[in-house]
Enzyme design. Structure first.
Site, mmCIF file in Angstrom:
data_model
loop_
_atom_site.group_PDB
_atom_site.id
_atom_site.type_symbol
_atom_site.label_atom_id
_atom_site.label_comp_id
_atom_site.label_asym_id
_atom_site.label_seq_id
_atom_site.Cartn_x
_atom_site.Cartn_y
_atom_site.Cartn_z
ATOM 1 N N ASP A 11 0.859 -1.174 0.000
ATOM 2 C CA ASP A 11 0.000 0.000 0.000
ATOM 3 C C ASP A 11 0.904 1.235 0.000
ATOM 4 O O ASP A 11 2.092 1.156 0.326
ATOM 5 C CB ASP A 11 -0.887 -0.040 1.247
ATOM 6 C CG ASP A 11 -1.665 1.238 1.455
ATOM 7 O OD1 ASP A 11 -2.355 1.668 0.509
ATOM 8 O OD2 ASP A 11 -1.556 1.822 2.552
ATOM 9 N N THR A 45 -2.501 0.125 -4.398
ATOM 10 C CA THR A 45 -2.921 1.391 -3.815
ATOM 11 C C THR A 45 -4.354 1.770 -4.172
ATOM 12 O O THR A 45 -4.898 1.297 -5.175
ATOM 13 C CB THR A 45 -1.959 2.512 -4.288
ATOM 14 O OG1 THR A 45 -2.384 3.763 -3.769
ATOM 15 C CG2 THR A 45 -1.902 2.600 -5.811
ATOM 16 N N LYS A 174 -8.144 -5.173 -3.386
ATOM 17 C CA LYS A 174 -6.727 -5.416 -3.647
ATOM 18 C C LYS A 174 -6.394 -6.911 -3.676
ATOM 19 O O LYS A 174 -5.512 -7.341 -4.425
ATOM 20 C CB LYS A 174 -5.876 -4.696 -2.607
ATOM 21 C CG LYS A 174 -5.969 -3.176 -2.691
ATOM 22 C CD LYS A 174 -5.087 -2.503 -1.641
ATOM 23 C CE LYS A 174 -5.190 -0.989 -1.714
ATOM 24 N NZ LYS A 174 -4.297 -0.312 -0.752
ATOM 25 N N ASP A 197 -2.272 -0.481 5.977
ATOM 26 C CA ASP A 197 -2.655 0.176 7.223
ATOM 27 C C ASP A 197 -4.150 0.406 7.383
ATOM 28 O O ASP A 197 -4.603 0.735 8.479
ATOM 29 C CB ASP A 197 -1.949 1.530 7.339
ATOM 30 C CG ASP A 197 -2.507 2.570 6.378
ATOM 31 O OD1 ASP A 197 -2.938 3.638 6.831
ATOM 32 O OD2 ASP A 197 -2.536 2.307 5.171
ATOM 33 N N SER A 198 -4.935 0.271 6.288
ATOM 34 C CA SER A 198 -6.341 0.684 6.348
ATOM 35 C C SER A 198 -7.278 -0.406 5.844
ATOM 36 O O SER A 198 -6.843 -1.466 5.383
ATOM 37 C CB SER A 198 -6.541 1.967 5.530
ATOM 38 O OG SER A 198 -5.802 3.031 6.100
#
Length: 248
Positions: A11, A45, A174, A197-198
């Site tokens: 990411d 991303t 993703k 992270d998300s």
């Protein structure tokens, strides 16, 4: 399993880049070391190619690039090899929701990026939509919008920070994109290390052979990950890559 990693999916925001949107020298060095060891390093991303190509170029050639949460996949020459659009009728529903709650919107289309400060011209039907998002600071309003969105099975709903909502077509994420990449490279998802992270990283962290959460990740990401690396401001990506390379 660690010594069988053949692909590292990274990411960008909150993960690879720092708060200034830059890749640290430590992260860049680790990425080059991974490539020298025969590991594919794939950016995965929520950004569009337009907003991540400069970083991709600076890191050197990659076999594939996953953008817009998996809505588009590009090869090493930036040829578009896979795309999934958000149906215009669904975008109209999202626009109604935006108007009803008077919230900030942003979007990715094949014609460019639009948001409340830079609105699109003309009608929704004139554009090809990849992703639609909201940024809602008010917790109660955000929850109301989330509840409405979750009642529609046509949407894949994630976020890239706690105050935003990202909407792709159902099944576009993703993990699904990386599975396609793995098939093209004759790899399995067990040979993937995914770092994020998300919420828009959750699917790939769950499906990868090794799922790594950043130290600054949302708590649910940390709980689902196999382990937690350092913060994005402390070269956490480099730490994760070095851990894998130590087993080579």
């Amino acid at each position: 399993m660690t010594n069988d990693i053949k692909l590292i999916a990274l990411d960008m925001d909150g993960t690879l880049v720092n708060h200034d949107g830059e890749v640290s020298a430590e992260n860049e060095k680790a990425i080059q070391s991974a490539k020298e060891n025969g590991i594919h390093v794939v950016l995965s991303t929520g950004r569009s190619l337009l907003t991540c190509r400069d970083i991709s170029d600076s890191l050197g050639r990659s076999s594939y690039i996953v953008t817009v949460n998996g809505g588009e996949i590009y090869d090493h020459d930036y040829n578009l090899v896979d795309s999934t659009l958000l149906e215009r009728e669904l975008v109209k529903q999202l626009w109604t929701l935006k108007e009803e709650h008077n919230v900030h919107f942003w979007s990715s289309t094949t014609q460019g990026l639009f948001n409340s400060k830079k609105p699109f011209d003309g009608e929704i039907d004139q554009y090809e939509w990849l992703k639609f998002g909201f940024d809602i600071q008010d917790d109660e309003v955000r929850q109301v919008v989330l509840d409405e969105l979750r009642s529609n099975e046509a949407f894949e709903i994630t976020n890239s920070n706690p105050t935003n909502i990202e909407i792709n077509p159902a099944g576009v994420n993703k993990a699904a994109a990386l599975l396609k990449v793995c098939n093209w490279l004759d790899l399995s998802m067990k040979q993937v290390m995914a770092v994020g992270d998300s919420m828009n990283d959750l699917a790939m962290i769950r499906e990868a052979g090794i799922g790594v959460a950043m130290g600054n990740a949302q708590e649910i990401i940390k709980k689902e990950a196999d382990w937690v690396t350092g913060f994005n401001t402390d070269h956490g990506v480099a730490q994760a890559i070095e851990r894998v390379l130590s087993f080579k």
